[in-house]
Design a protein around this motif. Structure first.
Motif, short mmCIF file in Angstrom:
data_model
loop_
_atom_site.label_atom_id
_atom_site.label_comp_id
_atom_site.label_asym_id
_atom_site.label_seq_id
_atom_site.Cartn_x
_atom_site.Cartn_y
_atom_site.Cartn_z
N LYS A 46 0.83 -1.21 0.00
CA LYS A 46 0.00 0.00 0.00
C LYS A 46 0.86 1.25 0.00
CE LYS A 46 0.47 0.86 4.69
NZ LYS A 46 0.96 2.07 5.34
N THR A 47 2.15 1.14 0.29
CA THR A 47 3.04 2.29 0.19
C THR A 47 3.03 2.86 -1.22
OG1 THR A 47 4.49 1.49 1.94
CG2 THR A 47 5.42 3.08 0.40
N THR A 48 3.13 2.00 -2.22
CA THR A 48 3.25 2.49 -3.60
C THR A 48 2.09 2.08 -4.50
OG1 THR A 48 4.46 0.54 -4.44
CG2 THR A 48 5.76 2.30 -3.40
N MET A 49 1.53 0.90 -4.29
CA MET A 49 0.48 0.35 -5.18
C MET A 49 0.84 0.59 -6.65
SD MET A 49 -1.62 -1.43 -3.54
CE MET A 49 -2.78 -1.70 -4.88
N THR A 50 2.06 0.25 -6.98
CA THR A 50 2.57 0.46 -8.34
C THR A 50 3.10 -0.87 -8.86
OG1 THR A 50 3.14 2.76 -7.84
CG2 THR A 50 4.21 1.76 -9.74
N ARG A 51 2.51 -1.35 -9.94
CA ARG A 51 2.80 -2.69 -10.45
C ARG A 51 4.30 -2.92 -10.65
NH1 ARG A 51 3.87 -4.26 -15.49
NH2 ARG A 51 3.13 -2.28 -16.36
N GLU A 52 4.98 -1.98 -11.28
CA GLU A 52 6.38 -2.18 -11.61
C GLU A 52 7.24 -2.31 -10.35
OE1 GLU A 52 4.45 -0.06 -15.05
OE2 GLU A 52 4.40 0.09 -12.86
N ILE A 53 6.85 -1.66 -9.27
CA ILE A 53 7.59 -1.80 -8.02
C ILE A 53 7.26 -3.12 -7.34
CG2 ILE A 53 7.92 -0.83 -5.71
CD1 ILE A 53 7.45 1.93 -6.92
N VAL A 54 5.97 -3.45 -7.28
CA VAL A 54 5.56 -4.69 -6.63
C VAL A 54 6.17 -5.90 -7.33
CG1 VAL A 54 3.57 -6.14 -6.07
CG2 VAL A 54 3.44 -3.66 -5.75
N GLN A 55 6.20 -5.88 -8.64
CA GLN A 55 6.76 -7.02 -9.37
C GLN A 55 8.27 -7.14 -9.17
OE1 GLN A 55 5.14 -6.51 -13.35
NE2 GLN A 55 3.36 -7.76 -12.83
N ARG A 56 8.92 -6.08 -8.78
CA ARG A 56 10.32 -6.17 -8.37
C ARG A 56 10.46 -6.79 -6.99
NH1 ARG A 56 10.97 -2.26 -12.30
NH2 ARG A 56 13.12 -1.97 -12.98
N GLN A 57 9.46 -6.59 -6.14
CA GLN A 57 9.51 -7.12 -4.78
C GLN A 57 9.12 -8.59 -4.71
OE1 GLN A 57 6.91 -3.72 -3.48
NE2 GLN A 57 8.27 -3.70 -1.71
N LEU A 58 8.29 -9.05 -5.62
CA LEU A 58 7.72 -10.39 -5.51
C LEU A 58 8.75 -11.53 -5.52
CD1 LEU A 58 4.46 -10.19 -7.68
CD2 LEU A 58 4.62 -10.61 -5.21
N PRO A 59 9.76 -11.53 -6.41
CA PRO A 59 10.63 -12.71 -6.48
C PRO A 59 11.32 -13.06 -5.16
CG PRO A 59 10.93 -11.33 -8.42
CD PRO A 59 10.09 -10.55 -7.47
N GLY A 60 11.66 -12.06 -4.35
CA GLY A 60 12.34 -12.34 -3.09
C GLY A 60 11.44 -12.33 -1.88
N SER A 61 10.14 -12.42 -2.10
CA SER A 61 9.18 -12.31 -1.00
C SER A 61 8.34 -13.57 -0.86
CB SER A 61 8.26 -11.10 -1.23
OG SER A 61 8.99 -9.90 -1.25
N TRP A 62 7.89 -13.83 0.34
CA TRP A 62 6.92 -14.91 0.61
C TRP A 62 5.57 -14.57 0.01
CZ3 TRP A 62 2.43 -14.26 3.53
CH2 TRP A 62 1.74 -15.44 3.89
N GLY A 63 5.20 -13.31 0.05
CA GLY A 63 3.93 -12.82 -0.47
C GLY A 63 3.91 -11.32 -0.33
N VAL A 64 2.72 -10.73 -0.28
CA VAL A 64 2.62 -9.30 -0.07
C VAL A 64 1.57 -9.01 1.00
CG1 VAL A 64 3.29 -8.74 -2.45
CG2 VAL A 64 0.86 -8.93 -1.86
N THR A 65 1.67 -7.83 1.58
CA THR A 65 0.68 -7.33 2.52
C THR A 65 -0.09 -6.19 1.87
OG1 THR A 65 2.11 -7.89 4.38
CG2 THR A 65 0.33 -6.34 4.81
N VAL A 66 -1.39 -6.13 2.13
CA VAL A 66 -2.23 -5.03 1.65
C VAL A 66 -3.14 -4.58 2.78
CG1 VAL A 66 -2.17 -5.82 -0.76
CG2 VAL A 66 -4.02 -6.58 0.77
N ALA A 67 -3.88 -3.50 2.52
CA ALA A 67 -4.78 -2.97 3.54
C ALA A 67 -6.24 -3.21 3.24
CB ALA A 67 -4.54 -1.47 3.72
N THR A 68 -6.58 -3.48 1.97
CA THR A 68 -7.98 -3.58 1.57
C THR A 68 -8.18 -4.71 0.57
OG1 THR A 68 -7.77 -2.10 -0.35
CG2 THR A 68 -8.19 -1.06 1.80
N PRO A 69 -9.42 -5.21 0.44
CA PRO A 69 -9.68 -6.20 -0.61
C PRO A 69 -9.39 -5.68 -2.01
CG PRO A 69 -11.43 -6.25 1.04
CD PRO A 69 -10.57 -5.06 1.37
N ALA A 70 -9.63 -4.41 -2.27
CA ALA A 70 -9.32 -3.86 -3.60
C ALA A 70 -7.83 -3.94 -3.88
CB ALA A 70 -9.81 -2.41 -3.68
N GLN A 71 -7.01 -3.64 -2.89
CA GLN A 71 -5.57 -3.76 -3.07
C GLN A 71 -5.17 -5.23 -3.26
OE1 GLN A 71 -3.70 -1.77 0.26
NE2 GLN A 71 -4.49 0.23 -0.32
#
Length: 370
Positions: A46-71
């Protein structure tokens, strides 16, 4: 420090600029830190909600955290397959949205929080059978804070309520020490430690009630992750859900983060539109473009005619809707541009439909989606 060229060809100002090399370096540094401290990452996107940033984070992550169902839905569309909603979802249409998301994406693991029998009941009504299973983490809070149980003794009965619901399963415990003030005083750190210790106590109390092979223990933001890492129960999957680290900042987190080497990766570039008085300059960016909830922005670069000048003079003292007032601004002239460093990156991305991502001589437009 953000290091962006002064001669970027910008068709409009103000503009949010992102240093892609700094983003990539922050991601790598955080992944290494988490591994060294027996934690896995579920960055709070939810800091950025920007696809290009999130997809950089995904390979080294267990998953992601969000704040809402829409996110959560955005995260799934970007490739996330494990999602932690670090929030209480109790409004029936939003609970139904979670069920639809799992129905459309059976491979997705979805986790959310509960801190009361009413919250468990709301989730159970949306998941009345075991066809779609929602994982629930018991939410542990602090008096005077946000969500979360206030008393360790509440935990067993709440855990049993989750276990009794066919479509829910008790998967772990969540706490968040980041509600504390962002200062490293002994008193504040002692309060943070006490909160993390209480969360471990709840986890230990529920060991024979968890319904997964390896229960989750979710704790740790960007400010006090070092203290959170001191309180990890044995046998758990320890999930660090920091968010701001990926962008860092020029204020709140720069002062308090325990992770050396993080680089501020975002600035807002603005033009000097007026110098109406000696020592005072007016910038063409304000509350609509700049985060200010955790401190006013800081001047971090000064440009003129395609060149970067020496360290900028001036202090932002006030914001209007589309203007910033800078005092002690003797070197600023009309037509100059300045880069404004942000304090608390969570409050700037939602102001922008486009961010200009810069890597060397390459630029791309990225689009935050909130």
């Amino acid at each position: 420090m953000v290091n962006l060229s002064a001669d970027l060809h910008l068709s409009s100002l103000p503009q949010l600029l992102l240093d892609v090399d700094a983003i990539d370096a922050n991601i790598s540094l955080k992944e290494q830190w988490a591994a060294e401290h027996s934690m896995v990452l579920a960055p709070h996107i939810k800091t950025t909600m920007t696809r290009e940033i999130v997809q950089r984070q995904l390979p080294g992550s267990w998953g992601v955290t969000v704040a809402t169902p829409a996110q959560a839905a955005h995260a799934v569309s970007w490739g996330a397959r494990r999602i932690l909603i670090a929030n209480e979802v109790v409004y029936p249409p939003l609970v139904a949205e979670l069920r639809r998301l799992l129905h459309a994406h059976p491979a997705v693991e979805l986790h959310c929080l509960a801190d009361s029998s009413a919250a468990v009941s709301a989730l159970a009504h949306g998941f009345p059978d075991a066809d779609h299973t929602l994982s629930v983490l018991l939410d542990v809070g602090v008096p005077g804070g946000r969500t979360g149980i206030r008393d360790v003794a509440e935990a067993p009965a709440l855990a049993d309520a989750v276990r009794a619901a066919p479509g829910l399963r008790l998967a772990g415990v969540s706490a968040y020490e980041g509600i504390a003030p962002n200062v490293r005083t002994p008193e504040n750190l002692a309060s943070i430690d006490a909160h993390c210790r209480a969360a471990v106590e709840v986890f230990d109390l529920l060991r024979d009630r968890f319904e997964v092979d390896q229960p989750l223990f979710s704790v740790g933001g960007s400010a006090f992750q070092d203290h959170a890492a001191r309180f990890l129960p044995d046998g758990s999957l320890n999930i660090l859900r920091s968010g701001c680290y990926v962008i860092h900042d020029h204020g709140t987190y720069a002062e308090v983060s325990p992770l050396p080497g993080l680089r501020a990766a975002a600035v807002v570039r603005a033009v000097v539109v007026s110098v109406p008085e000696e020592g005072r300059a007016i910038l063409g960016a304000g509350k609509r473009e700049l985060a200010y909830d955790a401190g006013l922005p800081a001047l971090v670069a000064h440009h003129r005619d395609g060149a970067t000048l020496e360290e900028p003079d001036g202090v932002v003292v006030r914001l209007f809707d589309h203007h910033a007032i800078v005092d002690n601004a003797g070197a600023l002239r009309v037509g100059d541009t300045v880069d404004l460093g942000i304090s608390h990156p969570c409050s700037v991305f939602d102001r922008w439909r486009t961010a200009l991502a810069v890597q060397g001589n390459t630029t791309e437009l990225w689009h935050p989606q909130f």
